[in-house]
Design a protein around this motif. Structure first.
Motif, short mmCIF file in Angstrom:
data_model
loop_
_atom_site.label_atom_id
_atom_site.label_comp_id
_atom_site.label_asym_id
_atom_site.label_seq_id
_atom_site.Cartn_x
_atom_site.Cartn_y
_atom_site.Cartn_z
N ILE A 1 0.83 -1.21 0.00
CA ILE A 1 0.00 0.00 0.00
C ILE A 1 0.87 1.26 0.00
N SER A 2 2.11 1.10 0.44
CA SER A 2 3.04 2.23 0.45
C SER A 2 3.38 2.69 -0.97
N LYS A 3 3.12 1.85 -1.96
CA LYS A 3 3.43 2.21 -3.36
C LYS A 3 2.36 3.11 -3.97
N CYS A 4 1.25 3.28 -3.29
CA CYS A 4 0.18 4.16 -3.80
C CYS A 4 0.54 5.61 -3.50
N ARG A 5 1.55 6.11 -4.19
CA ARG A 5 2.15 7.40 -3.82
C ARG A 5 1.25 8.60 -4.08
N SER A 6 0.15 8.41 -4.80
CA SER A 6 -0.76 9.53 -5.07
C SER A 6 -1.81 9.69 -3.98
N LEU A 7 -1.83 8.79 -3.01
CA LEU A 7 -2.84 8.84 -1.96
C LEU A 7 -2.79 10.16 -1.21
N ILE A 8 -3.97 10.76 -1.02
CA ILE A 8 -4.08 11.95 -0.18
C ILE A 8 -5.00 11.70 1.01
N GLU A 9 -5.84 10.65 0.92
CA GLU A 9 -6.71 10.28 2.03
C GLU A 9 -6.72 8.77 2.20
N LEU A 10 -6.49 8.32 3.45
CA LEU A 10 -6.52 6.90 3.77
C LEU A 10 -7.31 6.71 5.06
N ASP A 11 -8.40 5.96 4.96
CA ASP A 11 -9.24 5.67 6.12
C ASP A 11 -9.21 4.17 6.39
N ALA A 12 -8.57 3.78 7.48
CA ALA A 12 -8.50 2.38 7.89
C ALA A 12 -9.07 2.21 9.29
N GLU B 1 6.97 6.42 1.70
CA GLU B 1 6.41 6.40 0.35
C GLU B 1 5.21 7.34 0.20
N LEU B 2 4.33 7.38 1.20
CA LEU B 2 3.10 8.17 1.08
C LEU B 2 3.36 9.62 1.50
N VAL B 3 4.22 10.27 0.76
CA VAL B 3 4.63 11.63 1.11
C VAL B 3 3.57 12.67 0.77
N ASN B 4 2.56 12.29 -0.03
CA ASN B 4 1.50 13.23 -0.40
C ASN B 4 0.25 13.08 0.45
N LEU B 5 0.27 12.14 1.39
CA LEU B 5 -0.92 11.88 2.19
C LEU B 5 -1.27 13.09 3.05
N ARG B 6 -2.55 13.47 2.99
CA ARG B 6 -3.04 14.64 3.75
C ARG B 6 -3.86 14.24 4.97
N LYS B 7 -4.63 13.15 4.85
CA LYS B 7 -5.51 12.76 5.95
C LYS B 7 -5.36 11.26 6.20
N LEU B 8 -5.17 10.92 7.47
CA LEU B 8 -4.99 9.52 7.86
C LEU B 8 -5.87 9.23 9.07
N TRP B 9 -6.85 8.32 8.86
CA TRP B 9 -7.73 7.89 9.96
C TRP B 9 -7.40 6.44 10.30
N VAL B 10 -6.92 6.20 11.51
CA VAL B 10 -6.63 4.84 11.97
C VAL B 10 -7.23 4.62 13.36
N HIS B 11 -8.28 5.36 13.70
CA HIS B 11 -8.88 5.22 15.02
C HIS B 11 -9.67 3.92 15.12
N MET B 12 -9.97 3.53 16.36
CA MET B 12 -10.73 2.32 16.65
C MET B 12 -10.04 1.08 16.09
N ASN B 13 -8.75 0.95 16.38
CA ASN B 13 -7.98 -0.23 16.03
C ASN B 13 -7.26 -0.74 17.28
N LYS B 14 -6.21 -1.50 17.08
CA LYS B 14 -5.44 -2.04 18.20
C LYS B 14 -3.96 -1.67 18.06
N LEU B 15 -3.70 -0.50 17.53
CA LEU B 15 -2.32 -0.07 17.30
C LEU B 15 -1.62 0.16 18.63
#
Length: 509
Positions: free
Chosen positions: A290-301, A316-330
């Motif tokens: 998933i790190s190869k998807c370099r055009s990603l600007i929003e990722l909701d997991a 790799e995801l240097v263009n990512l603007r928004k990252l949602w990883v809440h409600m997990n077990k990180l």
């Protein structure tokens, strides 16, 4: 190790209502507190099978009234027993290891296996420790898989007992099956129509099939070359075909609220993908690709069972603007996440974070950060936190933070701050109660005081008296100098400190 109510609500509900599977309290003593408190065995009584005892359970039972049916609980016993046995084993083995430790251990073990028969560079004791880490991680993976399977079985049991019907009633099952078959046929007709349109050369740029009980996405979708938007949210998909990697022009992929356990590695081929939503599934990890998807600007997991993020995701995801990883077990965020210089929003609330990467301050574009509800795990923030100079909104509520870092006063643009439910001593609670501006002012003054103190010490050191010039002091310094020079000369003559240039000079003279 207990199933989390937010991730496995039905399983947690059933576990709390089967006292034969709960740990018993030691008898005797003063009757006050012999033995550890067990969350599955409340101090007074076990909750009634028919009566919810918490707000979450009231909501669950209201949404799924069949949970009160006695036959439902009887049918769920086997799944709960499996989980109980696995949980007991994990309590002996210990907590799950850190993801980066697991990665490094696997690399060491792989290298050692490749060198089998030759001389090993890793001591046998260290190698065995690495193998133990890998085995523990695999055991936890198996336990997570068991939880997912048990939750799925409980959902199936519930569907068979909807509206309080007995599980043995065949007519209800037949009617439900017939209705499901009709829905499936209608959905498949829509899918086939879109595929036929693409095969005829007609443009298909967007396909949305939301909340239609879709169970299967055909491989042929990977051949719709002009597709830019694919939205199959709120369905029953368990697998995404590898062929999805062939959608070269895909920019938006929405897979939220399905039953996905994993994503295909081919997702890394979607080089034009800008928005990816895989929230509310059953994912335990994201593929490294998933790190190869370099055009990603929003990722909701969000709303999954993620225990870690890919180690190199930030590089790799240097263009990512928004990252949602809440409600997990990180339990941690990879250090590479600090390289996401474009990141504007990071939401990691309701996880098991024990801390943040030390270089978190490198996220120079970050404006919104939510780290709330990591509870007893999150206890402090790194010193670089004050380098988040563009931060406007910060939620640190429901953690165990005792003190904000000294550099916190540098967050001049901070407008919203939530510090509720933390045992804070720095700043004092009377300052916190006055709001964000009071906290900023207090921490800024503290920061300035620290800088002034460091400057004072620096000036004092520069103005310290010169070294004594008495004959005895001069003699002591001279003896020390001679010793240093003689030591260096002996080292040179013995060849210990010679450079390549020195060797060349020796040959000439």
């Amino acid at each position: 190790m207990d199933p989390a109510p937010q991730a496995h609500p039905i399983l947690s509900y059933v576990l709390s209502r089967l006292p034969t599977l709960a740990k018993t309290r030691p008898a005797g003593g003063d009757g006050g507190g012999g033995g550890d408190f067990d969350i599955e065995q409340p101090p007074v009584h076990t909750p009634s099978p028919r009566t919810p005892s918490t707000a979450g359970e009231f909501e669950l039972v209201e949404r799924m009234p069949g949970l009160r049916h006695p036959s439902v609980l009887r049918a769920m016993t086997r799944a709960v027993a499996d989980v109980s046995a696995a949980r007991s084993a994990l309590q002996v083995l210990g907590p799950r290891p850190d993801h980066e430790l697991v990665d490094s251990s696997r690399a060491i073990v792989a290298a050692a296996d490749a060198e089998a028969g030759g001389s090993r560079r890793v001591p046998e004791g260290d190698l065995e420790a690495c193998r133990a880490v890998v085995r523990l991680e695999e055991t936890h993976d198996a336990y997570e898989a068991l939880l997912q399977e048990a939750e799925g079985r409980l959902e199936a049991v519930y569907r068979s007992a909807m509206e309080g019907k007995d599980l043995e009633e065949p007519d209800g099952r037949d009617e439900s099956a017939a209705a499901a078959a009709g829905d499936d046929a209608a959905v498949q007709e829509e899918v086939i129509a879109v595929l036929r349109q693409a095969e005829e050369g007609k443009p298909v740029e967007s396909f949305r099939l939301v909340d239609r009980q879709l169970r299967h996405l055909p491989e042929a979708f990977g051949r719709i070359q002009g597709l830019r938007v694919l939205d199959v949210s709120r369905n029953q998909l368990e697998v995404i075909p590898d062929a999805i990697g062939g959608l070269d022009h895909l920019e938006e992929l929405r897979l939220a609220s399905n039953a996905l356990i994993s994503l295909p590695d081919s997702i890394g081929l979607l080089l034009n993908l800008r928005i990816l939503n895989v929230g509310s599934n059953r994912l335990r990890s994201l593929p490294d690709s998933i790190s190869k998807c370099r055009s990603l600007i929003e990722l909701d997991a969000s709303y999954n069972g993620l225990a870690y993020l890919p180690t190199n995701i930030g590089y790799e995801l240097v263009n990512l603007r928004k990252l949602w990883v809440h409600m997990n077990k990180l339990r941690s965020l990879p250090s590479s996440i600090c390289e996401m210089r474009s990141l504007y929003l990071l939401d990691a609330h309701f996880n098991e974070l024990c801390g943040l990467p030390s270089a978190i301050g490198k996220l120079s574009s970050l404006e919104i950060l939510n780290l709330s509800s990591n509870f007893s795990d999150l206890k402090d923030l790194p010193a670089s936190f004050g380098d988040l100079l563009n931060l406007r909104e910060l939620d640190l509520s429901n953690n165990q933070i005792h003190a904000l870092p000294d550099s916190f006063g540098r967050l001049d643009k901070l407008e919203k701050l939530n510090l509720e439910q933390n045992p804070l001593s720095m700043p004092p609670m009377e300052i916190v109660s006055k709001g964000v501006d009071a906290v900023k002012e207090y921490m800024l003054q503290r920061w300035l005081d620290i800088l002034l103190e460091e400057e004072r010490k620096s000036i004092a050191a520069a103005e310290s008296p010169q070294a004594p010039t008495t004959p005895s002091a001069w003699l002591a310094r001279s003896v020390s100098w001679v010793s240093d020079v003689s030591g260096s000369l002996v080292g040179y003559l013995s060849g210990e400190n010679k450079t390549e240039k020195d060797a060349y000079l020796d040959q000439q003279y």
